[in-house]
Structures are given as structure tokens and as C-alpha cells.
Design a protein around this motif. Structure first.
Motif, short mmCIF file in Angstrom:
data_model
loop_
_atom_site.label_atom_id
_atom_site.label_comp_id
_atom_site.label_asym_id
_atom_site.label_seq_id
_atom_site.Cartn_x
_atom_site.Cartn_y
_atom_site.Cartn_z
N VAL A 113 0.84 -1.21 0.00
CA VAL A 113 0.00 0.00 0.00
C VAL A 113 0.87 1.25 0.00
O VAL A 113 0.58 2.23 -0.70
N ARG A 114 1.94 1.24 0.77
CA ARG A 114 2.85 2.40 0.81
C ARG A 114 3.45 2.67 -0.57
O ARG A 114 3.60 3.83 -0.98
N ALA A 115 3.80 1.60 -1.29
CA ALA A 115 4.39 1.77 -2.62
C ALA A 115 3.37 2.35 -3.60
O ALA A 115 3.69 3.24 -4.40
N VAL A 116 2.12 1.85 -3.53
CA VAL A 116 1.09 2.33 -4.44
C VAL A 116 0.68 3.76 -4.10
O VAL A 116 0.37 4.57 -4.99
N ARG A 117 0.67 4.09 -2.81
CA ARG A 117 0.25 5.42 -2.37
C ARG A 117 1.08 6.52 -3.00
O ARG A 117 0.60 7.63 -3.23
N ARG A 118 2.34 6.25 -3.31
CA ARG A 118 3.24 7.28 -3.83
C ARG A 118 3.16 7.43 -5.35
O ARG A 118 3.84 8.29 -5.92
N THR A 119 2.40 6.58 -6.02
CA THR A 119 2.39 6.61 -7.49
C THR A 119 1.66 7.83 -8.03
O THR A 119 0.85 8.47 -7.35
N ASP A 120 1.95 8.15 -9.30
CA ASP A 120 1.38 9.35 -9.93
C ASP A 120 -0.13 9.27 -10.05
O ASP A 120 -0.83 10.28 -9.90
N TYR A 121 -0.67 8.08 -10.37
CA TYR A 121 -2.11 8.01 -10.59
C TYR A 121 -2.89 8.20 -9.29
O TYR A 121 -4.02 8.71 -9.30
N VAL A 122 -2.31 7.83 -8.14
CA VAL A 122 -2.97 8.10 -6.86
C VAL A 122 -2.91 9.59 -6.56
O VAL A 122 -3.90 10.18 -6.09
N GLN A 123 -1.78 10.23 -6.84
CA GLN A 123 -1.67 11.67 -6.64
C GLN A 123 -2.64 12.42 -7.56
O GLN A 123 -3.24 13.42 -7.16
N ALA A 124 -2.81 11.92 -8.79
CA ALA A 124 -3.74 12.56 -9.72
C ALA A 124 -5.17 12.42 -9.23
O ALA A 124 -5.97 13.37 -9.33
N ALA A 125 -5.52 11.26 -8.69
CA ALA A 125 -6.87 11.05 -8.15
C ALA A 125 -7.12 11.97 -6.98
O ALA A 125 -8.23 12.54 -6.83
N ARG A 126 -6.12 12.15 -6.14
CA ARG A 126 -6.28 13.06 -4.98
C ARG A 126 -6.44 14.51 -5.47
O ARG A 126 -7.22 15.28 -4.90
N ALA A 127 -5.69 14.87 -6.52
CA ALA A 127 -5.80 16.22 -7.06
C ALA A 127 -7.17 16.48 -7.66
O ALA A 127 -7.65 17.62 -7.69
N LEU A 128 -7.84 15.44 -8.14
CA LEU A 128 -9.18 15.58 -8.70
C LEU A 128 -10.25 15.70 -7.63
O LEU A 128 -11.43 15.88 -7.94
N GLY A 129 -9.84 15.58 -6.36
CA GLY A 129 -10.78 15.73 -5.27
C GLY A 129 -11.44 14.45 -4.81
O GLY A 129 -12.40 14.49 -4.03
N ILE A 130 -10.95 13.30 -5.28
CA ILE A 130 -11.50 12.01 -4.84
C ILE A 130 -11.10 11.77 -3.39
O ILE A 130 -9.94 11.96 -3.01
N GLY A 131 -12.03 11.35 -2.56
CA GLY A 131 -11.77 11.13 -1.14
C GLY A 131 -10.93 9.90 -0.88
O GLY A 131 -10.69 9.07 -1.78
N ASP A 132 -10.50 9.74 0.38
CA ASP A 132 -9.66 8.60 0.74
C ASP A 132 -10.34 7.27 0.47
O ASP A 132 -9.71 6.32 0.00
N ALA A 133 -11.63 7.18 0.79
CA ALA A 133 -12.35 5.93 0.58
C ALA A 133 -12.36 5.54 -0.90
O ALA A 133 -12.12 4.38 -1.26
N GLY A 134 -12.63 6.51 -1.76
CA GLY A 134 -12.64 6.23 -3.19
C GLY A 134 -11.27 5.87 -3.73
O GLY A 134 -11.14 4.97 -4.57
N ILE A 135 -10.24 6.57 -3.25
CA ILE A 135 -8.88 6.26 -3.70
C ILE A 135 -8.47 4.86 -3.26
O ILE A 135 -7.90 4.08 -4.03
N LEU A 136 -8.77 4.52 -2.01
CA LEU A 136 -8.43 3.20 -1.51
C LEU A 136 -9.15 2.11 -2.28
O LEU A 136 -8.54 1.11 -2.70
N TRP A 137 -10.45 2.28 -2.49
CA TRP A 137 -11.26 1.23 -3.09
C TRP A 137 -10.99 1.08 -4.59
O TRP A 137 -10.95 -0.03 -5.12
N ARG A 138 -10.80 2.21 -5.29
CA ARG A 138 -10.69 2.17 -6.75
C ARG A 138 -9.26 2.07 -7.25
O ARG A 138 -9.02 1.55 -8.35
N HIS A 139 -8.29 2.55 -6.48
CA HIS A 139 -6.93 2.65 -7.01
C HIS A 139 -5.87 1.94 -6.16
O HIS A 139 -5.03 1.23 -6.70
N VAL A 140 -5.91 2.13 -4.85
CA VAL A 140 -4.84 1.58 -4.02
C VAL A 140 -4.98 0.07 -3.85
O VAL A 140 -4.06 -0.69 -4.17
N LEU A 141 -6.13 -0.38 -3.35
CA LEU A 141 -6.30 -1.81 -3.08
C LEU A 141 -6.20 -2.68 -4.34
O LEU A 141 -5.53 -3.72 -4.31
#
Length: 298
Positions: free
Chosen positions: A181-209
Motif C-alpha cells: 500500500v505504501r508503494a502504491v500510495r506514492r504513485t502518480d495516478y494516486v496523486q492525480a486522483a487526490r488532485a481531482l478531489g476524490i476522497g480517501d475511501a474512493g482512492i483506496l477502493w478504486r486505485h490503491v487496493l
């Protein structure tokens, strides 16, 4: 900018779907392992069907007059000291062994996914608490801890054995989940999702996990085999399953004193145990290679 960010967030999932299956399907060992495990799962689900194919279909139908008989047309795997059909016992023992392996791994993975994801994604105090907690469990010998607990619960059932083994198995998986999870959290697509305003739950469910679970699942397949071996070891030591339960570990424990005169009593349950564990470990190794982009060959 928005279109670019959206495409970045979906790139890893698309790449994974396109790359993993081709990497798996061209590996003969993947299909061999899968077929073996499918047959064993079918045996575990309907043991009465397979037990009736050869010899005595009832594993508890024992006749002292047939004690320790070698393999014969009537008893294809021979009989044990009590005159019970070894083939029927091996077939019915598949259910207990696979049940313990799968349930233990499922419980351990469930706990590990929760605590490992929290520690890996949020870090800080949560990461410190989880790290120290896993250190405590990992500092206690796995088999010794299981022996102490099982000795205090009376007569263990398969469910109890699975629960105890899961209690000492989750820390290793939790560390794997945390690191992934730590490795995925630092990736560009997770940062892009956060920049789009997606919440933690959405980022975890759709991208990190979805992107962190792959390497963990590969190790999980191997862990099922390790748990089956651990159950057999505990039963062999006299603290696992006990009669009237039926398992490969019990058969190995009962046969240990008769290896010289009746090797068939040990051979067949050990063979089923070895094949099962080897298939699970092989499947885990193949999944790990397929899920690692560096390990794929074009």
C-alpha cells in the motif's frame, strides 16, 4: 489536464488486465497446479463420491482382522493398525486439511488487509502502532504459540485450529499489505486522483487496493500450503486435531511408529500432503512472477 489525470488513474488497472492473464496462460505449471487443486477441492466437497471408487467407502469401518494390510485390490492404499481403509481416510482427510488451510488464510488476510491498509496509507501513529503490534507477534515462535493455545482449549476442532493459526499468521501478511500500500500510495495516478478531489475511501477502493493486492495474493496462495503443513505438524505433535477427526496429520502421527513394517501407512497421506503443498507453492510462485512486470516475458 483533467482528461490526462483520469487516463493516468486507469492506466495501471488496464495494464494489469492485459498483462497478467497472458503471462499465466502460457505457463504449463500454472495449469497443472490449477487442475490438481481443482481435483483436491472437488474431493474435499464430495469425499463420499471419491471414497466409494476404490475399497471401503467408510473411513470409520475398521476390522481388526485386516490390521496393517499392504495395498491390495480390496484396499488400494492398504489398511492402518485398526484395520481402517487408508484410501478412504486420505480422501476424507482432504476436507479437514483444506478447510483449515483456506479458513486460516482467509481470516489472516482479512485482518491483514484492514490493519495493513490503515498503516500503509495513513502512516503516522497508525503505522507505529501496527508495526509494534506485528513485532510482538512475530517475536513469538509460531508453532510454540499455537501449541500453548491449543493445549488450553481441550479437544480442538478444525475451526478452533484454523482460528488459532490465523491469530499467529496475520502479522506477516499485514506487513506485506502495508509495504504494498505504501508503494502504491506514492504513485502518480494516486496523486492525480487526490488532485481531482476524490476522497480517501474512493482512492483506496478504486486505485490503491486493486493495485496493492496482487503481490499479497501471490504470497497468500503459498501461505495456504504453509498452514496445511503447520496443521499437520501440530497434529503430529499431539496438540492439533484428535480422533474422531480425520486429517492427514492424524494419519501421519498414527503411522510414525510403524514405518519400518508398514510404510504404506505413512506413504499415502504424506504423498497427498506433499502434492497439495507443492501445487499451492507453485501456484503462488507463478502468480508472483505474473504480477511482477519485471518478471514477465513478452
Amino acid at each position: 489536464m483533467t482528461e490526462t489525470a483520469v487516463s493516468i488513474t486507469h492506466l495501471p488497472e488496464v495494464t494489469a488486465r492485459r498483462g497478467v492473464w497472458p503471462a499465466l496462460r502460457r505457463r504449463p505449471l500454472f495449469w497443472i497446479s490449477l487442475v490438481l487443486l481443482a481435483v483436491l477441492a472437488l474431493i474435499a466437497l464430495v469425499p463420499q463420491v471419491f471414497a466409494g471408487l476404490f475399497g471401503q467407502p467408510d473411513p470409520r469401518a475398521c476390522f481388526l482382522a485386516d490390521s496393517a494390510q499392504p495395498p491390495s485390490p480390496e484396499h488400494v492404499f492398504g489398511t492402518d493398525l485398526q484395520g481402517c481403509d487408508i484410501y478412504a481416510n486420505v480422501i476424507y482427510g482432504t476436507s479437514s486439511s483444506l478447510f483449515i488451510g483456506l479458513v486460516t488464510t482467509a481470516l489472516a488476510l482479512s485482518v491483514a488487509m484492514v490493519v495493513g491498509t490503515i498503516a500503509g496509507y495513513y502512516g503516522g501513529i497508525a503505522d507505529t502502532v501496527v508495526s509494534r503490534l506485528t513485532d510482538i507477534f512475530l517475536g513469538f515462535p509460531f508453532i510454540l504459540g499455537a501449541i500453548i493455545v491449543l493445549n488450553s482449549v481441550g479437544t480442538p476442532t478444525p475451526a478452533v485450529v484454523a482460528l488459532v493459526l490465523a491469530a499467529f499468521s496475520w502479522p506477516t501478511l499485514a506487513r506485506l499489505v502495508r509495504g504494498s500500500v505504501r508503494a502504491v500510495r506514492r504513485t502518480d495516478y494516486v496523486q492525480a486522483a487526490r488532485a481531482l478531489g476524490i476522497g480517501d475511501a474512493g482512492i483506496l477502493w478504486r486505485h490503491v487496493l486493486p493495485n496493492a493486492i496482487g503481490p499479497v495474493l501471490a504470497i497468500t496462495a503459498t501461505m495456504v500450503g504453509s498452514v496445511i503443513v503447520a496443521e499437520a505438524t501440530l497434529t503430529f505433535l499431539g496438540v492439533g486435531l484428535r480422533s474422531p477427526s480425520i486429517s492427514w496429520g492424524l494419519q501421519l502421527a498414527n503411522a510414525q511408529s510403524y514405518l519400518a513394517g508398514s510404510p504404506h501407512m505413512l506413504l499415502f497421506p504424506a504423498l497427498f500432503l506433499s502434492v497439495t503443498v507443492l501445487a499451492l507453492i507453485t501456484l503462488g510462485d507463478i502468480l508472483r512472477d505474473a504480477l511482477d512486470p519485471k518478471g514477465r516475458t513478452s
